[in-house]
Structure formats: structure tokens, C-alpha cells
Motif scaffolding. Structure first.
Motif, short mmCIF file in Angstrom:
data_model
loop_
_atom_site.label_atom_id
_atom_site.label_comp_id
_atom_site.label_asym_id
_atom_site.label_seq_id
_atom_site.Cartn_x
_atom_site.Cartn_y
_atom_site.Cartn_z
N LEU A 110 43.97 45.58 43.35
CA LEU A 110 43.62 45.40 44.76
C LEU A 110 44.68 46.00 45.66
CD1 LEU A 110 42.35 41.69 44.69
CD2 LEU A 110 40.96 43.80 44.74
N VAL A 111 45.94 45.85 45.28
CA VAL A 111 47.04 46.42 46.07
C VAL A 111 47.09 47.94 45.86
CG1 VAL A 111 49.55 46.43 46.42
CG2 VAL A 111 48.33 44.27 46.09
N GLU A 112 46.95 48.39 44.62
CA GLU A 112 46.98 49.83 44.35
C GLU A 112 45.88 50.57 45.10
OE1 GLU A 112 46.86 50.03 40.08
OE2 GLU A 112 49.04 49.86 39.90
N ALA A 113 44.71 49.97 45.20
CA ALA A 113 43.58 50.58 45.90
C ALA A 113 43.69 50.45 47.41
CB ALA A 113 42.26 49.97 45.42
N ARG A 114 44.73 49.78 47.88
CA ARG A 114 45.01 49.57 49.30
C ARG A 114 43.98 48.68 49.99
NH1 ARG A 114 49.32 52.92 50.76
NH2 ARG A 114 48.82 52.78 52.96
N HIS A 115 43.32 47.83 49.21
CA HIS A 115 42.43 46.82 49.79
C HIS A 115 43.25 45.66 50.34
CE1 HIS A 115 39.00 48.85 48.18
NE2 HIS A 115 39.30 48.59 46.93
N ALA A 116 44.44 45.46 49.79
CA ALA A 116 45.31 44.35 50.18
C ALA A 116 46.75 44.84 50.24
CB ALA A 116 45.20 43.21 49.16
N ALA A 117 47.50 44.25 51.17
CA ALA A 117 48.93 44.54 51.24
C ALA A 117 49.67 43.71 50.19
CB ALA A 117 49.48 44.21 52.62
N CYS A 118 49.15 42.50 49.93
CA CYS A 118 49.83 41.58 49.02
C CYS A 118 48.81 40.58 48.50
CB CYS A 118 50.92 40.86 49.81
SG CYS A 118 51.79 39.58 48.90
N VAL A 119 48.94 40.25 47.23
CA VAL A 119 48.14 39.18 46.62
C VAL A 119 49.13 38.17 46.06
CG1 VAL A 119 46.46 38.55 44.86
CG2 VAL A 119 46.27 40.78 46.03
N THR A 120 49.14 36.99 46.62
CA THR A 120 49.99 35.91 46.13
C THR A 120 49.15 35.05 45.20
OG1 THR A 120 51.22 35.90 48.21
CG2 THR A 120 51.44 33.95 46.79
N ARG A 121 49.55 35.01 43.93
CA ARG A 121 48.85 34.20 42.93
C ARG A 121 49.66 32.94 42.71
NH1 ARG A 121 47.88 36.46 37.82
NH2 ARG A 121 50.01 37.23 37.86
N LEU A 122 49.17 31.82 43.23
CA LEU A 122 49.89 30.56 43.13
C LEU A 122 49.73 29.95 41.74
CD1 LEU A 122 48.98 29.16 46.64
CD2 LEU A 122 51.10 30.30 45.93
N PRO A 123 50.64 29.05 41.37
CA PRO A 123 50.57 28.43 40.04
C PRO A 123 49.25 27.71 39.80
CG PRO A 123 52.66 27.95 41.09
CD PRO A 123 51.80 28.60 42.13
N ARG A 124 48.93 27.55 38.57
CA ARG A 124 47.71 26.87 38.14
C ARG A 124 47.69 25.45 38.69
NH1 ARG A 124 46.49 25.23 32.05
NH2 ARG A 124 48.60 24.51 32.41
N HIS A 125 46.51 25.02 39.10
CA HIS A 125 46.34 23.67 39.62
C HIS A 125 44.97 23.14 39.20
CE1 HIS A 125 44.71 26.45 42.62
NE2 HIS A 125 43.80 25.52 42.84
N ALA A 126 44.83 21.84 39.24
CA ALA A 126 43.57 21.20 38.87
C ALA A 126 42.66 21.15 40.09
CB ALA A 126 43.82 19.79 38.35
N VAL A 127 41.38 21.40 39.88
CA VAL A 127 40.39 21.30 40.95
C VAL A 127 39.23 20.43 40.49
CG1 VAL A 127 40.99 23.52 41.98
CG2 VAL A 127 39.20 23.44 40.27
N VAL A 128 38.65 19.73 41.44
CA VAL A 128 37.44 18.95 41.22
C VAL A 128 36.44 19.43 42.25
CG1 VAL A 128 36.43 16.63 41.23
CG2 VAL A 128 38.80 16.96 40.47
N TYR A 129 35.23 19.75 41.82
CA TYR A 129 34.24 20.31 42.73
C TYR A 129 32.83 19.99 42.24
CZ TYR A 129 34.14 23.91 39.11
OH TYR A 129 34.04 24.56 37.90
N ARG A 130 31.88 20.14 43.15
CA ARG A 130 30.48 19.96 42.80
C ARG A 130 29.87 21.34 42.56
NH1 ARG A 130 27.35 15.74 43.46
NH2 ARG A 130 28.80 14.79 44.93
N TRP A 131 29.21 21.51 41.43
CA TRP A 131 28.55 22.77 41.12
C TRP A 131 27.22 22.48 40.46
CZ3 TRP A 131 28.26 27.44 42.63
CH2 TRP A 131 27.68 28.43 41.85
N GLN A 132 26.16 22.97 41.06
CA GLN A 132 24.81 22.81 40.54
C GLN A 132 24.49 21.36 40.22
OE1 GLN A 132 24.55 25.74 37.38
NE2 GLN A 132 24.34 27.40 38.86
#
Length: 126
Positions: free
Chosen positions: A43-65
Motif C-alpha cells: 500500500l505504501v509502495e503503490a503510494r496509496h498510503a503514506a503510512c500503515v500502522t499495524r497495531l498489536p493483536r487484540h481480541a474482538v467480539v462482534y456480531r456477524w450473520q
């Protein structure tokens, strides 16, 4: 390590270098995935983004289907501009393993003039 020089003003609301191309913050999540680092770099190489910050893994709870799900994900914070947004979305959508990836776009209300200029200079439309 390279740094971005700070401007004399710490908050320049509405003072982006190019008002026609405002800086945006995009939020998305990514699962544990061996390809994630390569996607962020692309994404950065293609110049779509200046920076991509990938934060540490975390737990998520969500409703899906109709069911409550739990998973481990990484939150991504992507810095881009309005002109580059369509290309960024196309690239993320094509690479993302989710059927419906998180895609939340926030306008930067202001910031360091130097940082906003750096974001604008780092991306191109498309």
C-alpha cells in the motif's frame, strides 16, 4: 531513523497543505495473516498510503450473520489523502481476506503542517 520535522504550530486545524486533497485516517482490521506485512508495504509502495500502522493483536467480539463471534485481529491505522482513497480502498478490498472488511474513513481536523505535508507528498491519486 528518519524523523518528520515539527512545525512551530502544534495544531493547525483546517490548515492542510492542500485543502483540495485533505489528509484522511482510515481504520481497518486484519486477521492473523502471513501476508499482512506484505500488503501494508505494498500500500505504501503503490503510494496509496503514506503510512500503515499495524497495531498489536487484540481480541474482538462482534456480531456477524446473527451470531456473536470472537477473534484475534490487528487494527490498522492508515494515513492517506482524499485523492488516494479510491485506489487505497480497491487495493485493500482486493487483498483483504474478509467478506466485509472494516473500512472507516476519518478526516484529519488538523495537525502539524510538516506532517500533513509529508502525508500529501507521500501519496498519489489512484
Amino acid at each position: 531513523m528518519r524523523t518528520i520535522q515539527e512545525s512551530t504550530s502544534t495544531h493547525n486545524a483546517g490548515n492542510a497543505p492542500d485543502h483540495a486533497d485533505p489528509v484522511l485516517i482510515v481504520l481497518t482490521t486484519w486477521p492473523e495473516d502471513a501476508q499482512a506485512a506484505g500488503v501494508a508495504r505494498a500500500l505504501v509502495e503503490a503510494r496509496h498510503a503514506a503510512c500503515v500502522t499495524r497495531l498489536p493483536r487484540h481480541a474482538v467480539v462482534y456480531r456477524w450473520q446473527g451470531a456473536i463471534e470472537e477473534a484475534q485481529e490487528h487494527q490498522w491505522v492508515i494515513k492517506t489523502t482524499a485523492r488516494a482513497l479510491d485506489g487505497l480502498w480497491a487495493a485493500v478490498r482486493d487483498a483483504h481476506p474478509y467478506e466485509t472488511p472494516e473500512w472507516i474513513v476519518l478526516a484529519a481536523a488538523g495537525g502539524s503542517e510538516a506532517y500533513l505535508a509529508w502525508v500529501s507528498d507521500s501519496v498519489t491519486a489512484g
